[in-house]
Design a protein around this motif. Structure first.
Motif, PDB file in Angstrom:
ATOM      1  N   ILE A 302       7.263 -11.238  -9.716  1.00  0.00           N
ATOM      2  CA  ILE A 302       7.472  -9.887  -9.739  1.00  0.00           C
ATOM      3  C   ILE A 302       8.632  -9.604  -8.907  1.00  0.00           C
ATOM      4  CG2 ILE A 302       6.590  -7.462  -9.347  1.00  0.00           C
ATOM      5  CD1 ILE A 302       3.953  -8.729 -10.390  1.00  0.00           C
ATOM      6  N   PRO A 303       9.708  -8.805  -9.319  1.00  0.00           N
ATOM      7  CA  PRO A 303      10.790  -8.406  -8.320  1.00  0.00           C
ATOM      8  C   PRO A 303      10.167  -7.642  -7.180  1.00  0.00           C
ATOM      9  CG  PRO A 303      11.398  -7.834 -10.834  1.00  0.00           C
ATOM     10  CD  PRO A 303       9.677  -8.253 -10.637  1.00  0.00           C
ATOM     11  N   SER A 304      11.001  -8.282  -5.770  1.00  0.00           N
ATOM     12  CA  SER A 304      10.580  -7.922  -4.576  1.00  0.00           C
ATOM     13  C   SER A 304      10.628  -6.381  -4.451  1.00  0.00           C
ATOM     14  CB  SER A 304      11.787  -8.481  -3.543  1.00  0.00           C
ATOM     15  OG  SER A 304      13.093  -8.292  -3.767  1.00  0.00           O
ATOM     16  N   LYS A 305      11.635  -5.570  -4.961  1.00  0.00           N
ATOM     17  CA  LYS A 305      11.859  -4.272  -4.907  1.00  0.00           C
ATOM     18  C   LYS A 305      10.558  -3.389  -5.321  1.00  0.00           C
ATOM     19  CE  LYS A 305      16.652  -3.799  -4.288  1.00  0.00           C
ATOM     20  NZ  LYS A 305      17.826  -3.296  -4.714  1.00  0.00           N
ATOM     21  N   ILE A 306      10.102  -3.765  -6.287  1.00  0.00           N
ATOM     22  CA  ILE A 306       8.976  -3.340  -7.177  1.00  0.00           C
ATOM     23  C   ILE A 306       7.668  -3.544  -6.287  1.00  0.00           C
ATOM     24  CG2 ILE A 306       7.454  -3.520  -9.147  1.00  0.00           C
ATOM     25  CD1 ILE A 306       9.702  -4.020 -10.930  1.00  0.00           C
ATOM     26  N   LYS A 307       7.529  -4.798  -5.642  1.00  0.00           N
ATOM     27  CA  LYS A 307       6.306  -5.173  -5.005  1.00  0.00           C
ATOM     28  C   LYS A 307       6.507  -4.390  -3.534  1.00  0.00           C
ATOM     29  CE  LYS A 307       6.921  -9.731  -5.012  1.00  0.00           C
ATOM     30  NZ  LYS A 307       6.830 -11.066  -4.471  1.00  0.00           N
ATOM     31  N   LEU A 308       7.725  -4.212  -3.076  1.00  0.00           N
ATOM     32  CA  LEU A 308       7.844  -3.237  -1.795  1.00  0.00           C
ATOM     33  C   LEU A 308       7.330  -1.880  -2.042  1.00  0.00           C
ATOM     34  CD1 LEU A 308       8.944  -2.865   1.011  1.00  0.00           C
ATOM     35  CD2 LEU A 308      11.255  -2.586  -0.018  1.00  0.00           C
ATOM     36  N   LEU A 309       7.923  -1.314  -3.104  1.00  0.00           N
ATOM     37  CA  LEU A 309       7.534   0.263  -3.643  1.00  0.00           C
ATOM     38  C   LEU A 309       6.060   0.309  -3.689  1.00  0.00           C
ATOM     39  CD1 LEU A 309      10.606   0.989  -5.579  1.00  0.00           C
ATOM     40  CD2 LEU A 309       9.995   1.736  -3.115  1.00  0.00           C
ATOM     41  N   PHE A 310       5.432  -0.756  -4.403  1.00  0.00           N
ATOM     42  CA  PHE A 310       4.109  -0.821  -4.704  1.00  0.00           C
ATOM     43  C   PHE A 310       3.289  -0.940  -3.368  1.00  0.00           C
ATOM     44  CE2 PHE A 310       0.235  -3.020  -5.295  1.00  0.00           C
ATOM     45  CZ  PHE A 310      -0.519  -2.413  -6.159  1.00  0.00           C
ATOM     46  N   VAL A 311       3.526  -1.558  -2.562  1.00  0.00           N
ATOM     47  CA  VAL A 311       2.686  -1.618  -1.199  1.00  0.00           C
ATOM     48  C   VAL A 311       2.993  -0.517  -0.236  1.00  0.00           C
ATOM     49  CG1 VAL A 311       2.601  -2.792   1.317  1.00  0.00           C
ATOM     50  CG2 VAL A 311       3.074  -4.108  -1.091  1.00  0.00           C
ATOM     51  N   VAL A 312       4.131   0.155  -0.332  1.00  0.00           N
ATOM     52  CA  VAL A 312       4.501   1.408   0.260  1.00  0.00           C
ATOM     53  C   VAL A 312       3.410   2.415  -0.163  1.00  0.00           C
ATOM     54  CG1 VAL A 312       5.946   3.467   0.700  1.00  0.00           C
ATOM     55  CG2 VAL A 312       6.929   0.977   1.048  1.00  0.00           C
ATOM     56  N   THR A 313       3.562   2.704  -1.642  1.00  0.00           N
ATOM     57  CA  THR A 313       2.356   3.401  -2.252  1.00  0.00           C
ATOM     58  C   THR A 313       0.855   3.389  -2.041  1.00  0.00           C
ATOM     59  OG1 THR A 313       4.195   3.499  -4.249  1.00  0.00           O
ATOM     60  CG2 THR A 313       1.984   4.488  -4.893  1.00  0.00           C
ATOM     61  N   VAL A 314       0.753   2.075  -1.981  1.00  0.00           N
ATOM     62  CA  VAL A 314      -0.942   2.001  -1.770  1.00  0.00           C
ATOM     63  C   VAL A 314      -1.246   2.111  -0.164  1.00  0.00           C
ATOM     64  CG1 VAL A 314      -2.655  -0.023  -1.555  1.00  0.00           C
ATOM     65  CG2 VAL A 314      -1.036   0.065  -3.418  1.00  0.00           C
ATOM     66  N   VAL A 315      -0.229   2.165   0.620  1.00  0.00           N
ATOM     67  CA  VAL A 315      -0.486   2.359   1.987  1.00  0.00           C
ATOM     68  C   VAL A 315      -0.843   4.059   2.150  1.00  0.00           C
ATOM     69  CG1 VAL A 315       0.264   2.468   4.366  1.00  0.00           C
ATOM     70  CG2 VAL A 315       0.508   0.438   3.016  1.00  0.00           C
ATOM     71  N   PHE A 316       0.177   4.751   1.457  1.00  0.00           N
ATOM     72  CA  PHE A 316       0.135   6.100   1.350  1.00  0.00           C
ATOM     73  C   PHE A 316      -1.371   6.567   0.625  1.00  0.00           C
ATOM     74  CE2 PHE A 316       0.523  10.236  -0.778  1.00  0.00           C
ATOM     75  CZ  PHE A 316       0.922  11.003   0.141  1.00  0.00           C
ATOM     76  N   ILE A 317      -1.320   5.951  -0.353  1.00  0.00           N
ATOM     77  CA  ILE A 317      -2.872   6.603  -1.069  1.00  0.00           C
ATOM     78  C   ILE A 317      -3.961   6.357  -0.206  1.00  0.00           C
ATOM     79  CG2 ILE A 317      -4.176   5.995  -3.049  1.00  0.00           C
ATOM     80  CD1 ILE A 317      -1.700   5.428  -4.710  1.00  0.00           C
ATOM     81  N   VAL A 318      -4.024   5.342   0.094  1.00  0.00           N
ATOM     82  CA  VAL A 318      -5.430   4.779   0.975  1.00  0.00           C
ATOM     83  C   VAL A 318      -5.548   5.743   2.287  1.00  0.00           C
ATOM     84  CG1 VAL A 318      -6.780   3.291   2.336  1.00  0.00           C
ATOM     85  CG2 VAL A 318      -5.437   2.351  -0.028  1.00  0.00           C
ATOM     86  N   THR A 319      -4.483   5.910   2.904  1.00  0.00           N
ATOM     87  CA  THR A 319      -4.488   6.764   4.171  1.00  0.00           C
ATOM     88  C   THR A 319      -4.583   8.087   3.927  1.00  0.00           C
ATOM     89  OG1 THR A 319      -2.110   6.889   4.209  1.00  0.00           O
ATOM     90  CG2 THR A 319      -3.126   5.066   5.461  1.00  0.00           C
ATOM     91  N   TYR A 320      -4.034   8.716   2.979  1.00  0.00           N
ATOM     92  CA  TYR A 320      -4.177  10.241   2.669  1.00  0.00           C
ATOM     93  C   TYR A 320      -5.431  10.432   1.899  1.00  0.00           C
ATOM     94  CZ  TYR A 320      -2.581  14.760   1.981  1.00  0.00           C
ATOM     95  OH  TYR A 320      -2.469  16.074   1.743  1.00  0.00           O
ATOM     96  N   LEU A 321      -5.998   9.672   1.155  1.00  0.00           N
ATOM     97  CA  LEU A 321      -7.345   9.993   0.457  1.00  0.00           C
ATOM     98  C   LEU A 321      -8.265  10.039   1.565  1.00  0.00           C
ATOM     99  CD1 LEU A 321      -7.263   7.640  -2.739  1.00  0.00           C
ATOM    100  CD2 LEU A 321      -6.930  10.312  -2.620  1.00  0.00           C
ATOM    101  N   CYS A 322      -8.204   9.271   2.538  1.00  0.00           N
ATOM    102  CA  CYS A 322      -9.113   9.013   3.666  1.00  0.00           C
ATOM    103  C   CYS A 322      -8.860  10.478   4.331  1.00  0.00           C
ATOM    104  CB  CYS A 322      -8.863   7.994   4.567  1.00  0.00           C
ATOM    105  SG  CYS A 322      -9.824   7.939   6.036  1.00  0.00           S
ATOM    106  N   TYR A 323      -7.751  10.878   4.731  1.00  0.00           N
ATOM    107  CA  TYR A 323      -7.668  12.213   5.296  1.00  0.00           C
ATOM    108  C   TYR A 323      -8.227  13.379   4.422  1.00  0.00           C
ATOM    109  CZ  TYR A 323      -5.301  16.411   6.479  1.00  0.00           C
ATOM    110  OH  TYR A 323      -4.968  17.817   6.590  1.00  0.00           O
ATOM    111  N   MET A 324      -7.855  13.399   3.150  1.00  0.00           N
ATOM    112  CA  MET A 324      -8.725  14.418   2.569  1.00  0.00           C
ATOM    113  C   MET A 324     -10.096  14.411   2.264  1.00  0.00           C
ATOM    114  SD  MET A 324      -6.250  14.972  -0.880  1.00  0.00           S
ATOM    115  CE  MET A 324      -6.451  13.505  -1.656  1.00  0.00           C
ATOM    116  N   SER A 325     -10.703  12.973   2.234  1.00  0.00           N
ATOM    117  CA  SER A 325     -12.222  13.029   2.435  1.00  0.00           C
ATOM    118  C   SER A 325     -12.700  13.633   3.546  1.00  0.00           C
ATOM    119  CB  SER A 325     -12.756  11.708   2.080  1.00  0.00           C
ATOM    120  OG  SER A 325     -12.139  11.078   1.000  1.00  0.00           O
ATOM    121  N   LEU A 326     -12.116  13.174   4.883  1.00  0.00           N
ATOM    122  CA  LEU A 326     -12.760  13.869   5.977  1.00  0.00           C
ATOM    123  C   LEU A 326     -12.518  15.038   6.434  1.00  0.00           C
ATOM    124  CD1 LEU A 326     -11.998  10.623   8.189  1.00  0.00           C
ATOM    125  CD2 LEU A 326     -14.074  11.286   7.473  1.00  0.00           C
TER     126      LEU A 326
END
Length: 381
Positions: A302-326
């Motif tokens: 899988i192209p490196s830039k797509i993997k990079l953007l996917f990792v950036v997105t996952v980090v944001f989703i996990v941390t912000y969903l944790c913020y909204m829950s708490l």
């Protein structure tokens, strides 16, 4: 008889003086007992003492936040320098997206993290109403602008990968259009954040001190006028629903991208035996003249830039969903130790603002090489 009468009168007067002295001694002893018992009674904990107790518990996290803020400012400045002034950068849209995210992260590290550190010092005696409203506004703005921009990036990569013909027709207009869309996302984030500035304010509540006494505390949470107003709950529910829906959309888009790339590469490999990596340029990869053999190997590329953007997105989703829950937790019911771990988890979304430069360094060779050249140039000077 007169002598006897005088003797008796003198004896009676002496006895009366003795009784009076004994009564005085009893009164003094009772007063001493009351004073000693009063001194043994613990004094009620004050608001300053309670706030200092919780601020001391938060001190390690406050220091860590300061360290994160410095790293985030330096890291995002490097992103501005490398991607903003790189002459050999080919993917201009990727450049716009990265610079937009860096701008959001830089604002977060420059404003929100220092404001959060100041809040730790006076968490339960927060009385600055304007500062509270400003902080609430930037909290929502930073999260909303990042989520909207990441959604835009995911949609762009999805069209580029899964609908290449349609993407090719729009390619000559896409560079300037991408910049306008990034500005539009910031404007939408601004509109999303404005209600937070009105709804936030100083909330008065009560907490239990060490000796069980009730202490009035002041928190940066809700404006008293909107405390029981349904608009407050409607806004919070809509905000949580919007962010959750956006997160699901981004995950689905990247899942479709990964599935499409692997399917196409597997079909071509199994049909022709080899794939030139230059053909992957359409899918967001770097152009190369190398040839890769083997069906299994190609299906994993899988192209490196797509993997990079996917990792950036996952980090944001996990941390912000944790913020909204708490955000629904009643903080006044927590002990200092519980409050420390709650604050660490609650503000974990700050990680997204400092980790992106590290992800670029790890997953983007261009960014890594440019940073090395920049450091070498600075050491020579």
């Amino acid at each position: 008889m007169s002598v006897l009468h005088d003797y008796i009168s003198g004896a009676n007067g002496t006895n009366m003086k003795i009784d009076q002295r004994l009564n005085n001694i009893k009164i003094i002893s009772l007063e001493d007992t009351n004073i000693s018992s009063y001194n043994e009674t613990p004094t009620a904990e004050t608001l300053n003492q309670l706030n200092a107790r919780y601020a001391e518990a938060l001190l390690p996290f406050t220091v860590i936040l300061g360290f994160f803020g410095i790293i985030g400012i330096i890291g995002n400045l490097l992103v501005f320098i490398v991607y903003g002034f790189g002459k050999q950068f080919k993917d201009k849209k990727f450049r716009y997206y990265v610079l937009t995210l860096a701008f959001i992260d830089f604002i977060t590290c420059l404003t929100l993290i220092p404001a959060e550190m100041m809040k730790h010092v006076s968490y339960f005696k927060f009385t600055e109403r304007e500062l509270c409203k400003t902080k609430c506004f930037f909290n929502v703005f930073a999260a909303s602008s990042a989520s909207y921009c990441l959604t835009l990036i995911a949609a762009d990569r999805y069209i580029m990968t899964c609908h290449p013909i349609f993407f090719a027709k729009l390619q000559k207009y896409s560079f300037s259009f991408a910049a306008r869309l990034c500005i539009l996302m910031q404007f939408l984030a601004l509109l999303t954040s404005l209600p937070a500035a009105f709804l936030c304010g100083i909330t008065q509540s009560t907490m239990t001190g060490i000796n069980g006494s009730e202490i009035n505390v002041y928190l940066c949470e809700t404006e008293p006028y909107y405390e029981s107003n349904p608009l407050r709950y409607i806004y919070r529910i809509l905000l949580c629903a919007t962010q959750t829906s956006i997160s699901i959309i981004m995950i689905i888009l990247y899942a479709r991208i990964g599935h499409a790339v692997r399917t196409v590469m597997k079909i071509r490999e199994c049909k022709h035996g080899t794939i030139k990596m230059a053909e992957l340029k359409l899918y967001g990869g770097e152009q190369s003249n190398s040839v890769t053999h083997g069906c299994h190997a190609c299906s994993q590329s899988i192209p490196s830039k797509i993997k990079l953007l996917f990792v950036v997105t996952v980090v944001f989703i996990v941390t912000y969903l944790c913020y909204m829950s708490l955000s629904w937790v009643d903080q006044t019911k927590l002990s200092p130790t519980q409050f420390f771990f709650f604050s660490v988890a609650f503000r974990s979304y700050f990680i997204h603002s400092i980790i992106n430069p590290f992800l670029y360094t790890k997953m983007d060779r261009y960014f890594r090489n440019r940073c090395l050249k920049l450091f070498r140039h600075c050491l020579r000077c």
